[in-house]
Each structure stands twice: as C-alpha cells, then as structure tokens.
Design a protein around this motif. Sequence first.
Motif, PDB file in Angstrom:
ATOM      1  N   ALA A 261       0.848  -1.198   0.000  1.00 36.80           N
ATOM      2  CA  ALA A 261       0.000   0.000   0.000  1.00 36.80           C
ATOM      3  C   ALA A 261       0.882   1.246   0.000  1.00 36.80           C
ATOM      4  O   ALA A 261       2.065   1.182   0.326  1.00 36.80           O
ATOM      5  CB  ALA A 261      -0.897  -0.008   1.231  1.00 36.80           C
ATOM      6  N   GLY A 262       0.266   2.375  -0.353  1.00 40.11           N
ATOM      7  CA  GLY A 262       1.006   3.643  -0.379  1.00 40.11           C
ATOM      8  C   GLY A 262       1.417   4.101   1.007  1.00 40.11           C
ATOM      9  O   GLY A 262       2.479   4.676   1.198  1.00 40.11           O
ATOM     10  N   THR A 263       0.553   3.842   1.994  1.00 38.54           N
ATOM     11  CA  THR A 263       0.864   4.231   3.375  1.00 38.54           C
ATOM     12  C   THR A 263       0.571   3.050   4.298  1.00 38.54           C
ATOM     13  O   THR A 263      -0.126   2.112   3.904  1.00 38.54           O
ATOM     14  CB  THR A 263       0.001   5.436   3.825  1.00 38.54           C
ATOM     15  N   LYS A 264       1.074   3.125   5.514  1.00 34.03           N
ATOM     16  CA  LYS A 264       0.928   2.016   6.460  1.00 34.03           C
ATOM     17  C   LYS A 264      -0.548   1.752   6.740  1.00 34.03           C
ATOM     18  O   LYS A 264      -1.303   2.663   7.038  1.00 34.03           O
ATOM     19  CB  LYS A 264       1.655   2.373   7.764  1.00 34.03           C
ATOM     20  N   ARG A 265      -0.947   0.485   6.610  1.00 28.61           N
ATOM     21  CA  ARG A 265      -2.318   0.118   6.938  1.00 28.61           C
ATOM     22  C   ARG A 265      -2.351  -1.339   7.367  1.00 28.61           C
ATOM     23  O   ARG A 265      -1.420  -2.090   7.095  1.00 28.61           O
ATOM     24  CB  ARG A 265      -3.265   0.371   5.771  1.00 28.61           C
TER      25      ARG A 265
END
Length: 444
Positions: free
Chosen positions: A236-240
Amino acid sequence: MKRIVVLGAGESGVGAAVLAQKEGFDVFVSDSSAIPEKYKSMLENRNIPYEENKHTEEEILNADEVIKSPGIPDKASLIQKLIAQNIPVLSEIEFAGRYTRAKKICITGSNGKTTTTMLTWHILKEAGLDVGLAGNVGNSLALQVAEGDHDYYVIELSSFQLDGMFDFKADIAVLLNITPDHLDRYDYKMQNYVDSKMRILQNQTEEDAFIYWMEDPVLNREMEKIKTKVTLYPFAGTKRSGAKAYTENNNIIINTPNGIFTMEEELVALTGKHNLYNSMAAGIAAKLLDIKNEKIRESLSDFKGVEHRLEKVARVKGVEYINDSKATNVNSCWYALQSMKTPVVLIIGGTDKGNNYSEIESLIKDKCRALIFLGVDNRKLHDFFDGKVEIIKDATSMKEAVSMAYEVAQKGDTVLLSPCCASFDLFRNYQDRGDQFKNCVTRL
C-alpha cells in the motif's frame, strides 16, 4: 506420436515449436502472415515443417494440442473450430511450464508490469541468481527451457497469455492493478477482463506467494470473493492493517518472513508514485527469495527504466520531450500525466480499444496546454475533449504531430507522447511509434 500444432510463428510460437520438437512431438507451425526471416531460419535449421500466409485447416484440425500466439483472439473461426472438436488450445507459457522445475515469478497488471518485470529480473541478476526473462519481454520461455533452462524465471504475463494457462503455477505471483484495457477482446465486459487477470492465482498453494496492491478497488472486491490458500503479501502507499510493504516517513518498508527491508524513497531510481508501487512489488519478491538487503537497495537505486515508458528523449529550447508510447490504455496515460510537474502538450490517439476518457479528463484540464490527436480516426477524442482544452490539433503522421507540438510548446513545458490507444492504425507497434517519436524529436 502426439501432434502439436503451433499457430503464429513469432517469438513465443517458434520457441514452443523448438521445445515441442525437443520433447519428441510431431510439430507443425502455421502462420496466417509472412514469417520474419529470423524465425523462419530457426524453423528451417531444425527441419520443423511450417506454412506461412495461410492456415491449412486439415493440417491443423488433426492436432492433439494447439499452442496459439497470444495475439490470436478466441473468437477467430479457426480457434472456434478447434474448441468445437475438443482440441486443447493453450499458450506457450502453459506448454513451457511443463518442462521446467525453475522457480517462477509471474507478473501481471493493467499497468506497470513491464517495468516491474524488468526491475525484478535486474535485482535477481545483480544478486547472482541464474535467472531468465520471459513472457511479454525477453526471450520465449519455451526456447529458454529447451536450450538452456534457468533456476528462476521472471515472466511478464498479459491477460491473453493467462487465458491460455490451466495447470501452470506461479511460485510468486504479482498483480499490480486492474483497470479497463483490451475490452474489445472481452466482449466489452470488464468482469471478463478481471477474471483473466485473476487467473495468475490459479493452482497456487500456501507455500506460494501472492503480491498485490491492496488499495486497488477492483482487486479488493475480487479478493473478498475468492477463496485462496496462497500466502498474501499486499502492499500500500501508506501504512495500513495487513500491508507487508508501505511507505512511512519517506521510507519504503517491506516486511517478510526473511526480515525487514527499508530504503529512503528518494534513493529509488524510478520516479512517480506508480513506480514506488512497482519498486515495492519487486522488493517483496526479492525479499521472499532471500536476496540480501544491500543487493535490493543497490538494484532499486541504479535501475535504468524501460524503453518507451516515460522515457526522456531530449530537451529542445527549454522543452522536455518524453516518450511514453507504451501507454496503450487510459490508465497508463493517467499515471504519466499525474507524474508531470510542468504544463503539458499531450500527443494522444490511435486505435481505440473501448476507452473511457473521463478518467483523465480532470488531469488534462489541469495540466495540458494543448492536445494533438494522432490517429486515422479521431472522432471519439474530439467528441470527448472539444471545448475542454484551448488548443486541439489533428496529425496524421508522427512528423506532423512532433512539429505541431514544437510550435505550441513554450519554454518550461513538457511534450508527452502518451497515446492511450493501440498503435496499429499508423504504426507497426508501440515500439515503432516510440522510435518514430524519438527520431522526429532528435531532428528538431
């Protein structure tokens, strides 16, 4: 003796014929067009019987199995006759997969698959692995299996190749994204195309890995529908929650059973958000193969990119010229426009594959100074874009398109060839289109 007929005598077809002969089958190759000299001599040197400029049905309909070129649609009457006779029709990749014990890293997606394939291959090669490059890029998988098998293969797969694959299994499968493409081959039904892409998962077990972009809405929906045993490595583009790779504080972070890999985003050679995703996918695959962090870091920072994909050609009188001829669908053009930091003169057009241009409408309004339509029939482009951009021009050759762009562009602009369409109306293929663009630009 089992009879194998190969339809199409290009890179994949001739490779399949060579492997079939090596494995002791009775082989016949048939191409409805003229066979290029390179491939003809490969067949002649091995005494493989062939025909060109025709398909003789009695020579084909007596096959035990048919290996067809990905370019031949299932709707073709000859293919329909084979299916009616219950003669299996498969792809070269499916056939070659039977005869190799190599680990296979298979990569698909509507966009970014060539870049990710080349990048993954680059990492493995630089790490010293015995690795082949195959599928839509590199050499025929079948030919490599026949003449010098490798321990690993990085294989770029199109939906057309996946359609002809049944028992083949990827050890590591990568699915980057799914956006509308080739709908003309899928009865203009998006779900048919989606089903094709999801075939990359078939036959995978919990020992295998599936790497995918978890923020893709289409992919997310499909993952909820399917039951799979495979071990998942979403990015993903950011932490999730659940993400095995993401960016945080301008760092890429990849977490696998073989440890954690981190790297500063700015050190990655490829620019643009989409290339960050491509780099993450390649990085996960490399970590799963236990390649050392410093080797992955080195390769991600020195990779040169792919020809005809956001390729910088030249700067002329303060104007940057970029060749993105490989952008044969709308979503590819969206990625290209999204990564532009200057006003753009966009060269767009070609053979429409059922495109919906609303996806790039706002980017074009925001970023484009002018549009140059390059195609035999530009009516659909005019219907959609007329009145939305101040300057719109029509060109019927690359030379005309580049000289129009040269006249319109102002210092500090970018002239971007990112056509959204197939190239077959005016060019042999997207490579020919990109080469012509580069030649015209270097003559300015």
